[in-house]
Write an enzyme that holds these catalytic residues in place. Structure first.
Site, PDB file in Angstrom:
ATOM      1  N   ASP A 289     -64.662 -37.044  19.345  1.00 28.43           N
ATOM      2  CA  ASP A 289     -65.333 -36.902  20.638  1.00 28.43           C
ATOM      3  C   ASP A 289     -64.423 -36.059  21.532  1.00 28.43           C
ATOM      4  O   ASP A 289     -63.285 -35.735  21.180  1.00 28.43           O
ATOM      5  CB  ASP A 289     -65.658 -38.279  21.253  1.00 28.43           C
TER       6      ASP A 289
HETATM    7  C1  NOJ Z   1     -68.577 -36.910  25.174  1.00 31.11           C
HETATM    8  C2  NOJ Z   1     -69.622 -37.852  24.675  1.00 31.11           C
HETATM    9  O1  NOJ Z   1     -69.059 -39.123  24.437  1.00 31.11           O
HETATM   10  C3  NOJ Z   1     -70.316 -37.389  23.408  1.00 31.11           C
HETATM   11  O2  NOJ Z   1     -71.397 -38.242  23.167  1.00 31.11           O
HETATM   12  C4  NOJ Z   1     -70.752 -35.964  23.545  1.00 31.11           C
HETATM   13  O3  NOJ Z   1     -71.432 -35.560  22.383  1.00 31.11           O
HETATM   14  C5  NOJ Z   1     -69.521 -35.113  23.786  1.00 31.11           C
HETATM   15  N1  NOJ Z   1     -68.895 -35.518  25.029  1.00 31.11           N
HETATM   16  C6  NOJ Z   1     -69.848 -33.632  23.839  1.00 31.11           C
HETATM   17  O4  NOJ Z   1     -70.481 -33.304  25.006  1.00 31.11           O
END
Ligand code: NOJ
Length: 766
Positions: A289
């Site tokens: 993430d």
């Molecule tokens: C953080 C989020 O937790 C995740 O779900 C998302 O896909 C990513 N950022 C990318 O934007």
């Protein structure tokens, strides 16, 4: 070492030659291997590390960091993928740099948070799950894939399959609620919708199953917080939807922010290698993430070099935005802290994903400007979004059949959501064009024409606190009224409402009050909006609460005082039209809750499939409190609205529950039948639910577990016999040795309209 390598290479070559000699086609896996072997042989270590780097385009960011010098990095072979860059033109330009100006000419993958639709936005995922309609859910993902791929995207950071039982956690909006069985069906449907049967087709995109794993169990519902749970709970209650998504062929996974067993998921070798790859046989790649590697410094696991090495060794292949891999892996290699095999393994998995997507055949496969013009936001997609939204609304209360409303007289449409373009689509709608959204006012006008009159007034801000308003508003358009004071708003609304025949109060959360980093410790409708509701009720006019929310709310007060409540979540671009369809009865609501609504925040976490404890309270007997039993002094254990709950404009009755046999043998099956009758005045759909209870086990078992459901449409007065099949596999669970087995003994089976209101039967597994 070297000689072993030469030996293995010769075996492989011999195999390939023998296949060619026999004139047999190479299997696609082998072809891919040969291709990638060839490519990797030519790559420098820097170029391999470059493939592990995911850059943020800066168009849309979801963290504190942004990537810089992207063009230069691509030329130098330091970018494997790009996140959240929007439009075919931009993507084509960037791809051109990769395939024409970098030494290895390896195409870049373009990923995006395509969460519930693309430009055509569907209801938020929690709402979609309330449709209990897997074909609908799959189709919404199919349309999202069609539109995203027509705009240059080949990889989506979806589905989010985290089981969530805590409505304080704002990300409950992004998943399918609290149940592992239903969550697994939804996970499968989403992966099928995105990836289709052939990932190389230019209208399919690769799914990324997130957030692996257990993100939904963040302590106290505070986002990014610690999770800690037993293996038994993991395997039985939280892991099944991830596994279902991987079994359905999902090509990638995203590591979650949380720790488990004292290690953040990103560096958790048990999770990323032992469970995911060895036990489950996952063949795709894992991306972190957003800056999850860097965040391990704050977790207290060392400096950037140390945490990057930990993540790579655990089996995490791609680094989202943080550049820990890019800036430290070579140093770690030189210092002997990692071996090249880890870099090769991660690089190979990422190249394989590009291969599977067909990017090596045609890097511009997803950059067809003509498709971008003709396949995005089409009328056909919008109609689908409208129909789908109607299936996700949950009718929570309907005293004296106040709904559906007749189309006549004067309708007062009041509240911050009455005419609010920017909050219709819901959280995580990064590709939406808000100007295509249909507001409630517009939807009602479209339905009414000149047959009735609408009087519209805002009545209240979402919240009156400017600081909170800033947090919940990512459109940069303040929601706090710039001209009228809260009192003026309220007075105006009451004056208008007093002149009406019926009031539709559009209240609840703003779109950005759920989703990432939106934890709340108070899950009621904001106080200023509740004041408006009270004022509207005191006019004496009938009031329908049209509830907007991304999470279960504490509606104890509303459920006692408001005659009708229709929960419409956030319904996507076509929400306004869909709301009108249901309010006026063109469509009869059939949505059923997939996450329990508590009586108050103190009951959280609350979920239907809990354990019995040694001191259960039977609220049917003896009331809601008994000394020395497992209960609260101030409120019963019952939820306000249970899992599976949802009313209809018609009524349904269940009768004649029958099992075709009383004993189930190991290879056998039991047929459970029940008669479902539409006993009301309207045609409508019902979601009939089947639950089981394992009465005695080698470990304690939940009081109920969903094991089947059917959504059936019945005309008014119509009856149908529904049949469900139970096999021993449906009764299996992970025991304390983590073996997945059904145990002989007595079972109860329940069929009904929600998890609390069921008919009951019994059988024995021999
Ligand atoms: C953080 C989020 O937790 C995740 O779900 C998302 O896909 C990513 N950022 C990318 O934007």
């Amino acid at each position: 070492m070297k000689s072993t390598k030469i030996y293995l290479m010769s075996i492989l070559m011999l195999f390939v030659l023998s296949v060619i000699a026999q004139n047999k086609p190479l299997t696609s896996d082998l072809k891919m291997k040969v291709y990638i072997d060839g490519l990797m042989k030519k790559m420098t270590i820097d170029e391999k590390i470059g493939q592990l780097n995911l850059c943020g385009a800066g168009d849309i960011t979801t963290g504190q960091t942004a990537s810089s010098d992207i063009g230069k990095k691509i030329r130098e072979g330091k970018v494997g993928a790009i996140l959240n860059l929007k439009s075919v033109d931009k993507i084509r330009d960037v791809q051109k740099v990769a395939v024409e100006e970098s030494r290895m000419k390896i195409p870049v993958m373009f990923g995006m948070d395509v969460i519930h639709g693309y430009q055509t936005t569907f209801p938020i995922p929690l709402a979609l799950s309330c449709s209990w309609d897997m074909a609908l859910i799959e189709n919404s993902a199919r349309i999202a894939a069609t539109e995203a791929s027509a705009d240059g995207i080949c990889w989506t950071f979806s589905p989010m399959v985290d089981i969530a039982r805590d409505p304080r956690w704002g990300r409950i909006a992004e998943g399918s609620g609290e149940d592992a069985y239903l969550g697994s069906q939804v996970a499968k449907a989403m992966v099928k919708g995105y990836q289709g049967n052939d990932l190389t087709r230019n209208n399919t995109i690769m799914a990324c199953v997130k957030h692996f794993a257990l993100y939904g169990a963040a302590e106290a519902g505070r986002d990014y917080n610690t999770t800690d749970m037993s293996r038994l709970r993991m395997y039985n209650e939280y892991l099944p939807p991830y596994k279902a998504a991987f079994d359905a062929g999902a090509g990638s996974a995203m590591s979650s922010f949380n720790e488990l067993d004292g290690l953040p998921a990103t560096a958790n070798e048990w999770l990323m290698t032992e469970l995911l790859r060895k036990q489950w046989g996952f063949k795709g790649f894992v991306v972190t993430d957003f800056t999850a590697i860097n965040e391990m410094i704050e977790h207290g696991l060392g400096d950037l070099q140390a945490v990057s090495a930990l993540a790579l060794k655990a089996g995490t292949d791609m680094d989202m935005v943080g550049e820990g891999y890019l800036t430290t892996l070579k140093k770690s290699l030189k210092e002997g802290k990692i071996s090249e095999a880890y870099i090769n393994q991660a690089c190979r998995r990422i190249l394989e994903a590009k291969y599977k997507l067909g990017l090596f055949d045609d890097p511009y496969r997803y950059c067809d400007a003509n498709r971008a013009k003709t396949e995005i936001g089409t009328d056909e997609h919008m109609n689908e979004a409208r129909e789908d939204a109607t299936q996700t609304f949950v009718l929570l209360k309907n005293e004296n059949q106040l709904l559906p409303l007749p189309i006549n007289g004067k309708i007062a449409l009041i509240g911050p959501m009455a005419d609010n373009l920017y909050n219709m689509a819901g959280m995580w709608s990064v590709a939406v064009d808000h100007h295509q959204s249909v507001t409630v006012l517009q939807g009602l006008k479209n339905a009414i024409g000149n047959k009735a009159e609408i009087l519209c007034s805002k009545g209240a801000n979402f919240v009156d606190d400017p600081k909170l308003d800033l947090i919940i508003n990512n459109t940069e358009i303040p929601t706090i009224d710039p001209v009228r004071t809260p009192k003026e708003l309220l007075d105006e609304a009451v004056a208008i409402a007093s002149k009406s025949d019926v009031i539709v109060a559009t209240l609840g959360e703003a779109a950005e009050m759920s989703g990432e980093c939106t934890s709340r410790t108070n899950i009621q409708i904001p106080e200023n909006q509740r004041d408006l509701l009270k004022a509207l009720l005191s006019t004496g006019k009938p009031v329908v609460l049209l509830l907007f929310t991304g999470r279960p709310l504490d509606l104890s007060w509303e459920s006692k005082n408001v005659p009708a409540i229709l929960n419409v979540w956030f319904g996507g671009t076509q929400a306004g039209n869909a709301i009108a369809d249901v309010l006026f009865g063109k469509v009869n609501p059939s949505g059923k809750l997939t996450a329990t609504f508590p009586q108050n925040i103190g009951q959280v976490p609350i979920y239907y499939n809990h354990k019995n404890t040694g001191r259960p309270i039977d609220s049917g007997k003896g009331g809601w409190f008994t000394k020395f039993l497992s209960n609260y002094m101030d409120v019963s254990n019952e939820p306000l609205f249970p899992f599976g709950y949802g009313l209809s404009y018609t009524t349904f009755s269940y009768s004649d529950l029958k099992l075709d046999k009383q004993k189930l043998t190991s290879g056998g099956k039991i047929n459970v039948s029940v008669t479902l009758t539409n006993t009301g005045k309207y045609d409508g759909a019902e979601v009939a639910q089947l639950y089981i209870r394992d009465m005695v086990g080698s470990i304690t078992r939940p009081v109920k577990e969903l094991k089947g459901f059917q959504k059936v449409f019945l005309k008014a007065g119509e009856s149908r016999t529904l049949n469900f099949t139970i096999t021993p596999l449906d009764l299996a669970f992970y025991n304390s040795d983590l073996q997945f087995k059904a145990e002989p003994g007595d079972f109860k089976v329940f069929v009904g309209t929600n998890s609390s209101d069921t008919k009951e039967g019994n059988f024995t597994l021999e």
